[in-house]
Design an enzyme around this catalytic site. Structure first.
Site, mmCIF file in Angstrom:
data_model
loop_
_atom_site.group_PDB
_atom_site.id
_atom_site.type_symbol
_atom_site.label_atom_id
_atom_site.label_comp_id
_atom_site.label_asym_id
_atom_site.label_seq_id
_atom_site.Cartn_x
_atom_site.Cartn_y
_atom_site.Cartn_z
ATOM 1 N N THR A 71 -132.559 22.989 14.861
ATOM 2 C CA THR A 71 -131.936 23.338 16.142
ATOM 3 C C THR A 71 -130.786 22.383 16.444
ATOM 4 O O THR A 71 -129.682 22.809 16.805
ATOM 5 C CB THR A 71 -132.983 23.291 17.282
ATOM 6 O OG1 THR A 71 -134.037 24.195 16.949
ATOM 7 C CG2 THR A 71 -132.383 23.681 18.615
ATOM 8 N N GLN A 178 -135.495 28.204 6.405
ATOM 9 C CA GLN A 178 -136.698 28.841 5.854
ATOM 10 C C GLN A 178 -136.667 28.943 4.326
ATOM 11 O O GLN A 178 -137.571 29.523 3.736
ATOM 12 C CB GLN A 178 -136.860 30.253 6.435
ATOM 13 C CG GLN A 178 -137.235 30.286 7.902
ATOM 14 C CD GLN A 178 -138.688 29.887 8.168
ATOM 15 O OE1 GLN A 178 -139.506 29.804 7.240
ATOM 16 N NE2 GLN A 178 -139.017 29.641 9.413
ATOM 17 N N SER A 198 -134.443 22.081 7.645
ATOM 18 C CA SER A 198 -135.477 21.574 8.545
ATOM 19 C C SER A 198 -136.671 21.149 7.700
ATOM 20 O O SER A 198 -137.128 21.918 6.854
ATOM 21 C CB SER A 198 -135.890 22.694 9.509
ATOM 22 O OG SER A 198 -136.979 22.278 10.297
ATOM 23 N N THR A 239 -130.672 5.538 16.164
ATOM 24 C CA THR A 239 -131.376 4.860 15.073
ATOM 25 C C THR A 239 -132.009 5.872 14.139
ATOM 26 O O THR A 239 -132.677 6.812 14.598
ATOM 27 C CB THR A 239 -132.450 3.927 15.670
ATOM 28 O OG1 THR A 239 -131.782 2.989 16.508
ATOM 29 C CG2 THR A 239 -133.225 3.196 14.590
ATOM 30 N N CYS A 324 -140.659 30.752 18.993
ATOM 31 C CA CYS A 324 -139.942 30.739 20.268
ATOM 32 C C CYS A 324 -140.094 32.070 20.994
ATOM 33 O O CYS A 324 -140.459 32.120 22.153
ATOM 34 C CB CYS A 324 -138.460 30.470 20.058
ATOM 35 S SG CYS A 324 -138.146 29.314 18.740
#
Ligand code: PLP
Length: 379
Positions: A71, A178, A198, A239, A324
């Protein structure tokens, strides 16, 4: 409870956890601390992880920006491109089946005057070529096209889209969240100028992702969204999450190395699931004949709401689509883009399998699923 929702998230593999572990404890240094060995060790670990991830997608390690997930990577890519754009090239083009992270970011940019074009897809989810040709032009800044759809598992044919974008001087942003471990991810083969990863979709930690930015032919330039210590070449201050980065690298390495073996093992289960589903009257499998990843099955049962089926199966962790949209109570925008009515969209269910699913659990799950479908739909 049997977990059948691996496209929502995956468990962290023991090898990944083991690789991450020291970086929480005895090797806790800040990768930006340049004055002592704690920092040097962390910085070296980040460098190695960056190299590993780059190799998995055939990129250079200087082309990766670490961030908190897909995202954020999508937001950085789109908002970063938009902030850096010239007035004569501001068009944003995206497929109707993109993840909400893309769709909502683009709609946000539309409110600042960026012209946007949504590309319709056919019943399998493949982008309409004519609409693409009409939409992509010399004013287009970026075309967004995902590699693997999170709801249906469709593998989008991207060569043509990449070629059209390139011909018009536009960038291709590919959401490949994905894909790792399910289909090869090669930035050059895809023709991606920006690519999103991701970690938690392929057995890595949550809250960890990366954005690939092509360095040459063409060079992609974006503006930062988060300012601070100038980390990640000033494009994403904050960081670095050293354990997360190390874990993401190990997860991607395992996924890339084992992709074909996992495809065989899990693909066999998915095929068996679909064989049994097809024997039930009123079951329609989405994009059945299209190129799909091996772990995903998206289907609907005529006259049976997916939410009722999920309720009738308390022992199975299932989903109606993306994590979602299943929370929102709206019909999935992906189902709608495929041409389904609201009723059909509400009948749609996604099963996504993964490598920690045991064969025995899988047999139990199919048995429970098929008998619940027969019972609830009255066939
Ligand atoms: N893009 C796709 C295709 C996804 O499936 C997801 C996961 O929900 C995302 C983006 C968002 O990923 P993340 O959870 O890393 O922010």
């Amino acid at each position: 409870m049997i977990y059948l929702d691996y496209n929502a998230t995956t468990p962290v593999l023991p090898e990944v956890l083991e690789a991450m572990h020291p970086w929480f404890g005895e090797r806790f240094g800040n990768a930006a601390s340049a004055t002592h060995s704690f920092g040097w060790a962390a910085s070296e670990a980040v460098k190695m992880a960056r190299e590993t991830i780059a190799q998995c997608i055939e990129a250079e390690r200087e082309e990766l920006i670490f961030c908190s997930g897909a995202t954020e990577a999508i937001n950085l890519a789109l908002q970063g491109l938009a902030m850096h754009s010239k007035p004569e090239r501001r068009g944003l083009v995206y497929l109707a089946t993109e993840h909400k992270a893309v769709v909502d970011t683009i709609k946000h940019l539309a409110s600042f005057g960026f012209p946007i074009t949504e590309i319709p897809v056919d019943a399998n989810g493949v982008a309409e070529q004519k609409a693409l040709e009409a939409a992509i032009n010399q004013q287009t800044l970026v075309v967004c096209a995902m590699l693997v759809n999170n709801e249906t598992g469709l593998i989008q044919p991207l060569e043509h889209i990449a070629e059209m974008a390139r011909r018009n001087g536009a960038f291709l942003l590919c959401d490949a969240s994905q894909a790792p471990g399910k289909t090869p991810v090669n930035v050059h083969q895809i023709g991606a100028d920006l690519l999103v990863l991701s970690a938690h979709k392929c057995y890595g930690p949550k809250g960890m992702g990366a954005l690939y930015l092509r360095r040459k032919n063409p060079r992609v330039q974006i503006a930062p969204m988060i300012f601070g210590g100038g980390h990640e070449k000033g494009l994403r201050s904050g960081t670095l999450n050293v354990p997360g980065i190390v874990g993401m690298a190990e997860a991607l390495r395992l996924a890339t190395e084992n992709c074909s073996q996992w495809a065989q093992e899990i693909g066999r289960m998915r095929d068996e699931l679909e064989r049994q589903l097809q024997q039930i009257q009123g079951v329609h499998i989405t994009a059945l004949k299209a190129a799909r990843v091996y772990n995903t099955s998206h289907f609907r049962v005529e006259g049976l709401r997916a939410s009722s089926l999920i309720k009738a199966l308390p022992g199975l962790a299932l989903s109606t689509g993306s994590a979602c949209s299943s929370a929102g109570g709206e019909p999935s925008h992906v189902c709608k883009a495929l041409g389904m009515t609201d009723k059909q969209a509400f009948e749609s269910l996604r099963i996504s399998l993964g490598i920690t699913l045991q064969a025995r659990e899988f047999s139990t799950a199919i048995e429970q699923l098929c008998s619940a479908i027969r019972r609830e739909s009255g066939v």
